[in-house]
Scaffold this motif. Structure first.
Motif, PDB file in Angstrom:
ATOM      1  N   ILE A   1       0.844  -1.187   0.000  1.00 42.76           N
ATOM      2  CA  ILE A   1       0.000   0.000   0.000  1.00 42.76           C
ATOM      3  C   ILE A   1       0.877   1.233   0.000  1.00 42.76           C
ATOM      4  CG2 ILE A   1      -0.166   0.116   2.531  1.00 42.76           C
ATOM      5  CD1 ILE A   1      -3.052   1.103   2.191  1.00 42.76           C
ATOM      6  N   ARG A   2       0.406   2.284  -0.625  1.00 40.54           N
ATOM      7  CA  ARG A   2       0.993   3.612  -0.506  1.00 40.54           C
ATOM      8  C   ARG A   2      -0.161   4.599  -0.493  1.00 40.54           C
ATOM      9  NH1 ARG A   2       1.920   6.012  -5.784  1.00 40.54           N
ATOM     10  NH2 ARG A   2       3.706   7.165  -4.994  1.00 40.54           N
ATOM     11  N   TYR A   3       0.009   5.658   0.296  1.00 45.00           N
ATOM     12  CA  TYR A   3      -1.086   6.617   0.378  1.00 45.00           C
ATOM     13  C   TYR A   3      -0.545   8.014   0.615  1.00 45.00           C
ATOM     14  CZ  TYR A   3      -0.680   6.761   5.532  1.00 45.00           C
ATOM     15  OH  TYR A   3      -0.233   6.940   6.817  1.00 45.00           O
ATOM     16  N   ALA A   4      -1.331   9.002   0.196  1.00 43.59           N
ATOM     17  CA  ALA A   4      -1.031  10.411   0.442  1.00 43.59           C
ATOM     18  C   ALA A   4      -2.302  11.076   0.937  1.00 43.59           C
ATOM     19  CB  ALA A   4      -0.536  11.098  -0.830  1.00 43.59           C
ATOM     20  N   SER A   5      -2.164  11.916   1.968  1.00 40.74           N
ATOM     21  CA  SER A   5      -3.308  12.575   2.580  1.00 40.74           C
ATOM     22  C   SER A   5      -2.958  14.029   2.865  1.00 40.74           C
ATOM     23  CB  SER A   5      -3.683  11.869   3.891  1.00 40.74           C
ATOM     24  OG  SER A   5      -4.597  12.642   4.650  1.00 40.74           O
ATOM     25  N   ARG A   6      -3.821  14.937   2.459  1.00 43.29           N
ATOM     26  CA  ARG A   6      -3.522  16.345   2.754  1.00 43.29           C
ATOM     27  C   ARG A   6      -3.725  16.661   4.232  1.00 43.29           C
ATOM     28  NH1 ARG A   6      -8.291  19.241   2.986  1.00 43.29           N
ATOM     29  NH2 ARG A   6     -10.103  18.341   1.923  1.00 43.29           N
ATOM     30  N   THR A   7      -4.458  15.807   4.964  1.00 41.91           N
ATOM     31  CA  THR A   7      -4.690  16.056   6.389  1.00 41.91           C
ATOM     32  C   THR A   7      -3.765  15.253   7.301  1.00 41.91           C
ATOM     33  OG1 THR A   7      -6.408  14.348   6.412  1.00 41.91           O
ATOM     34  CG2 THR A   7      -7.117  16.624   6.026  1.00 41.91           C
ATOM     35  N   HIS A   8      -3.209  14.129   6.805  1.00 44.97           N
ATOM     36  CA  HIS A   8      -2.420  13.249   7.660  1.00 44.97           C
ATOM     37  C   HIS A   8      -0.955  13.122   7.243  1.00 44.97           C
ATOM     38  CE1 HIS A   8      -6.437  12.208   8.967  1.00 44.97           C
ATOM     39  NE2 HIS A   8      -5.969  11.391   9.886  1.00 44.97           N
ATOM     40  N   THR A   9      -0.627  13.410   5.976  1.00 45.95           N
ATOM     41  CA  THR A   9       0.773  13.273   5.530  1.00 45.95           C
ATOM     42  C   THR A   9       1.269  14.523   4.807  1.00 45.95           C
ATOM     43  OG1 THR A   9       0.322  12.361   3.314  1.00 45.95           O
ATOM     44  CG2 THR A   9       0.326  10.807   5.173  1.00 45.95           C
ATOM     45  N   ASP A  10       0.498  15.624   4.877  1.00 46.31           N
ATOM     46  CA  ASP A  10       0.851  16.854   4.149  1.00 46.31           C
ATOM     47  C   ASP A  10       1.009  16.605   2.656  1.00 46.31           C
ATOM     48  OD1 ASP A  10       0.825  18.495   6.424  1.00 46.31           O
ATOM     49  OD2 ASP A  10       2.890  17.938   6.927  1.00 46.31           O
ATOM     50  N   GLY A  11       0.232  15.657   2.139  1.00 43.11           N
ATOM     51  CA  GLY A  11       0.262  15.382   0.711  1.00 43.11           C
ATOM     52  C   GLY A  11       1.415  14.515   0.252  1.00 43.11           C
ATOM     53  N   GLU A  12       2.265  14.113   1.180  1.00 38.84           N
ATOM     54  CA  GLU A  12       3.399  13.268   0.805  1.00 38.84           C
ATOM     55  C   GLU A  12       2.978  11.799   0.793  1.00 38.84           C
ATOM     56  OE1 GLU A  12       6.558  14.015   3.501  1.00 38.84           O
ATOM     57  OE2 GLU A  12       6.796  16.127   2.920  1.00 38.84           O
ATOM     58  N   TRP A  13       3.616  11.027  -0.091  1.00 42.17           N
ATOM     59  CA  TRP A  13       3.300   9.610  -0.192  1.00 42.17           C
ATOM     60  C   TRP A  13       4.027   8.826   0.898  1.00 42.17           C
ATOM     61  CZ3 TRP A  13      -0.426   7.478  -3.103  1.00 42.17           C
ATOM     62  CH2 TRP A  13      -0.969   8.263  -4.127  1.00 42.17           C
ATOM     63  N   VAL A  14       3.287   7.950   1.555  1.00 42.28           N
ATOM     64  CA  VAL A  14       3.799   7.099   2.630  1.00 42.28           C
ATOM     65  C   VAL A  14       3.581   5.656   2.210  1.00 42.28           C
ATOM     66  CG1 VAL A  14       3.560   6.447   5.049  1.00 42.28           C
ATOM     67  CG2 VAL A  14       3.306   8.853   4.367  1.00 42.28           C
ATOM     68  N   SER A  15       4.576   4.812   2.452  1.00 39.19           N
ATOM     69  CA  SER A  15       4.503   3.408   2.022  1.00 39.19           C
ATOM     70  C   SER A  15       4.805   2.483   3.198  1.00 39.19           C
ATOM     71  CB  SER A  15       5.486   3.146   0.874  1.00 39.19           C
ATOM     72  OG  SER A  15       5.202   3.965  -0.239  1.00 39.19           O
ATOM     73  N   PRO A  16       3.814   2.143   4.022  1.00 40.09           N
ATOM     74  CA  PRO A  16       4.041   1.155   5.080  1.00 40.09           C
ATOM     75  C   PRO A  16       4.424  -0.190   4.464  1.00 40.09           C
ATOM     76  CG  PRO A  16       1.899   2.240   5.316  1.00 40.09           C
ATOM     77  CD  PRO A  16       2.422   2.595   3.972  1.00 40.09           C
ATOM     78  N   SER A  17       5.128  -1.019   5.229  1.00 41.21           N
ATOM     79  CA  SER A  17       5.517  -2.337   4.711  1.00 41.21           C
ATOM     80  C   SER A  17       5.424  -3.371   5.821  1.00 41.21           C
ATOM     81  CB  SER A  17       6.930  -2.298   4.124  1.00 41.21           C
ATOM     82  OG  SER A  17       7.874  -1.973   5.126  1.00 41.21           O
ATOM     83  N   TRP A  18       5.415  -4.635   5.428  1.00 42.55           N
ATOM     84  CA  TRP A  18       5.326  -5.762   6.359  1.00 42.55           C
ATOM     85  C   TRP A  18       5.889  -6.983   5.661  1.00 42.55           C
ATOM     86  CZ3 TRP A  18       1.168  -2.645   4.960  1.00 42.55           C
ATOM     87  CH2 TRP A  18       0.488  -3.050   3.806  1.00 42.55           C
ATOM     88  N   ASP A  19       6.118  -8.027   6.424  1.00 42.06           N
ATOM     89  CA  ASP A  19       6.707  -9.247   5.870  1.00 42.06           C
ATOM     90  C   ASP A  19       5.695 -10.361   5.659  1.00 42.06           C
ATOM     91  OD1 ASP A  19       9.274  -8.118   5.883  1.00 42.06           O
ATOM     92  OD2 ASP A  19       9.568  -8.692   7.980  1.00 42.06           O
ATOM     93  N   THR A  20       4.490 -10.208   6.202  1.00 37.65           N
ATOM     94  CA  THR A  20       3.485 -11.257   6.075  1.00 37.65           C
ATOM     95  C   THR A  20       2.779 -11.165   4.722  1.00 37.65           C
ATOM     96  OG1 THR A  20       2.027  -9.786   7.316  1.00 37.65           O
ATOM     97  CG2 THR A  20       3.089 -11.583   8.524  1.00 37.65           C
ATOM     98  N   HIS A  21       2.065 -12.245   4.365  1.00 37.87           N
ATOM     99  CA  HIS A  21       1.436 -12.371   3.061  1.00 37.87           C
ATOM    100  C   HIS A  21      -0.072 -12.601   3.210  1.00 37.87           C
ATOM    101  CE1 HIS A  21       5.650 -13.246   2.251  1.00 37.87           C
ATOM    102  NE2 HIS A  21       5.421 -13.176   0.947  1.00 37.87           N
ATOM    103  N   TRP A  22      -0.812 -12.334   2.094  1.00 44.04           N
ATOM    104  CA  TRP A  22      -2.220 -12.715   2.060  1.00 44.04           C
ATOM    105  C   TRP A  22      -2.334 -14.218   2.304  1.00 44.04           C
ATOM    106  CZ3 TRP A  22      -5.621 -12.854  -3.007  1.00 44.04           C
ATOM    107  CH2 TRP A  22      -6.936 -13.196  -2.657  1.00 44.04           C
ATOM    108  N   PHE A  23      -1.630 -15.013   1.500  1.00 39.98           N
ATOM    109  CA  PHE A  23      -1.560 -16.465   1.698  1.00 39.98           C
ATOM    110  C   PHE A  23      -0.209 -16.791   2.307  1.00 39.98           C
ATOM    111  CE2 PHE A  23      -4.558 -17.941  -1.992  1.00 39.98           C
ATOM    112  CZ  PHE A  23      -5.601 -17.267  -1.414  1.00 39.98           C
ATOM    113  N   PRO A  24      -0.122 -17.435   3.477  1.00 42.12           N
ATOM    114  CA  PRO A  24      -1.217 -17.992   4.267  1.00 42.12           C
ATOM    115  C   PRO A  24      -1.674 -17.121   5.440  1.00 42.12           C
ATOM    116  CG  PRO A  24       0.829 -18.868   5.106  1.00 42.12           C
ATOM    117  CD  PRO A  24       1.193 -17.893   3.996  1.00 42.12           C
TER     118      PRO A  24
END
Length: 366
Positions: A289-312
């Motif tokens: 996921i990546r997201y940008a918010s004018r209220t929460h990130t000042d319009g900058e793109w943020v890319s959280p990450s994780w090591d787990t998968h949909w499967f399994p």
């Protein structure tokens, strides 16, 4: 650019395991059970006490792989085993309702986890909902995309207001599913067995839609007769949110020497921000996921990450909510009462195909 005064929401891609004490009996020994359910349960420490399948040898092989202590000769024998509290079913939808009914009739069975689609049509799904309620038993349906990490984080962003009021959403799939052999005997293919993931995820994110319009064409690769190969659905949700769900199960040639570009991507646009991401299934990578918010990130793109998968890993969340419902006596998050609304959406999509028109969900009595 001004500095935002709104803190970024705490994002939790995976569930906390609240309960893991209730004994599971697994019905089925195919890929979805052997490679996804049981792998997730092993990671989470959920107690699997028995397994059965149509072929006892297959069940025995999976039992040896995961150290499951009891192998039953038939699913009915497993359901009758008083050690089993939760019956976890991975069987074709034409055979699943009979097994659910057997389990609901057993006093020692506290919950049933069924596959989606719950049944072949809405009427059967509604009957199962009502029978589970009459029996006072938990019936939950394995809509596991709600536990995909990117979809969970997206839901948290929407709930926090980071994207503002949602305006438009899209799930765009170009990938070839592994169609299970039993599907050849049905007259319903992609909408009931692949779109069901995406339509349910959209319901999870935006509530119950008021209408759906679905158009289809045959998939050139699928050799058995089918009504719905490639599927495109448009939906309207509360707040006039417009959504598009695309299931392109052709995705281009799939043959030796052809380098495909399969993917599942999604995008949500709101009045205060945009989020987009991927579902990792076609590539074997974690969803993103990546997201940008004018209220929460000042319009900058943020890319959280994780090591787990949909499967399994998503299947941990699915069984955890059943475990917790058994423990607390409450309703599971993936309740059958909620799932019949997804089944109604699928039924409305097929009516739209047949009658070539937008179909209102109010046409179905639930």
């Amino acid at each position: 650019m001004t500095t935002s005064t709104t803190a970024r929401p705490e994002l939790r891609p995976d569930v906390d395991i609240r309960t893991r004490s209730h004994r599971i009996g697994c019905i089925g020994a195919g890929a979805i059970m052997a490679d996804q359910h049981l792998a997730a349960y092993q990671l989470a420490g959920f107690p699997v006490v028995a397994i059965a399948s149509r072929t006892e040898a297959n069940a025995r092989a999976v039992a040896e792989r995961y150290g499951i202590p009891t192998v039953h000769g038939t699913p009915s024998e497993l359901i009758a085993d008083p050690e089993v509290e939760i019956v976890d079913i991975a069987f074709p939808p034409d055979q699943q309702p009979a097994l659910i009914r057997e389990a609901l009739a057993q006093p020692h069975v506290k919950a049933v986890l069924a596959q989606k689609p719950l049944a072949l049509d809405l009427d059967e799904a509604l009957a199962l909902r009502d029978e589970a309620a009459a029996a006072g038993k938990i019936l939950s349906v394995n809509q596991n995309m709600r536990y995909d990490q990117s979809i969970r984080v997206l839901k948290q962003l929407l709930d926090s207001g980071a994207l503002g009021e949602p305006v438009f959403a899209q799930i765009d799939m170009h990938a070839v599913p592994h169609w299970q052999g039993f599907l050849e005997g049905y007259d319903r293919l992609t909408l009931a067995n692949m779109s069901v993931h995406h339509l349910d995820a959209l319901r999870y994110l935006f509530g119950d839609p008021s209408e759906i319009t679905t158009v289809v064409r045959e998939d050139p690769r699928t050799t058995f007769e089918h009504e719905d190969g490639i599927v495109v659905s448009t939906l309207r949700f509360p707040g006039d949110v417009l959504a598009l769900s695309v299931e392109d199960v052709w995705g281009g040639p799939r043959e030796e020497g052809y380098d495909d570009d399969f993917f599942i991507r999604w995008r949500v646009e709101g009045t205060a921000g945009v989020a987009n991401g991927t579902i990792g299934w076609p590539t074997g990578e974690p969803s993103s996921i990546r997201y940008a918010s004018r209220t929460h990130t000042d319009g900058e793109w943020v890319s959280p990450s994780w090591d787990t998968h949909w499967f399994p890993h998503a299947f941990i969340g699915v069984m955890e909510q059943v475990q917790h419902a058994v423990e607390t006596g409450g309703a599971p998050e993936l309740s059958v009462a909620d799932n019949v609304k997804t089944m109604a959406l699928i039924e409305a999509g097929y009516r739209s195909i047949a009658e070539k028109r937008p179909v209102q969900l109010s046409e179905f009595a639930l």
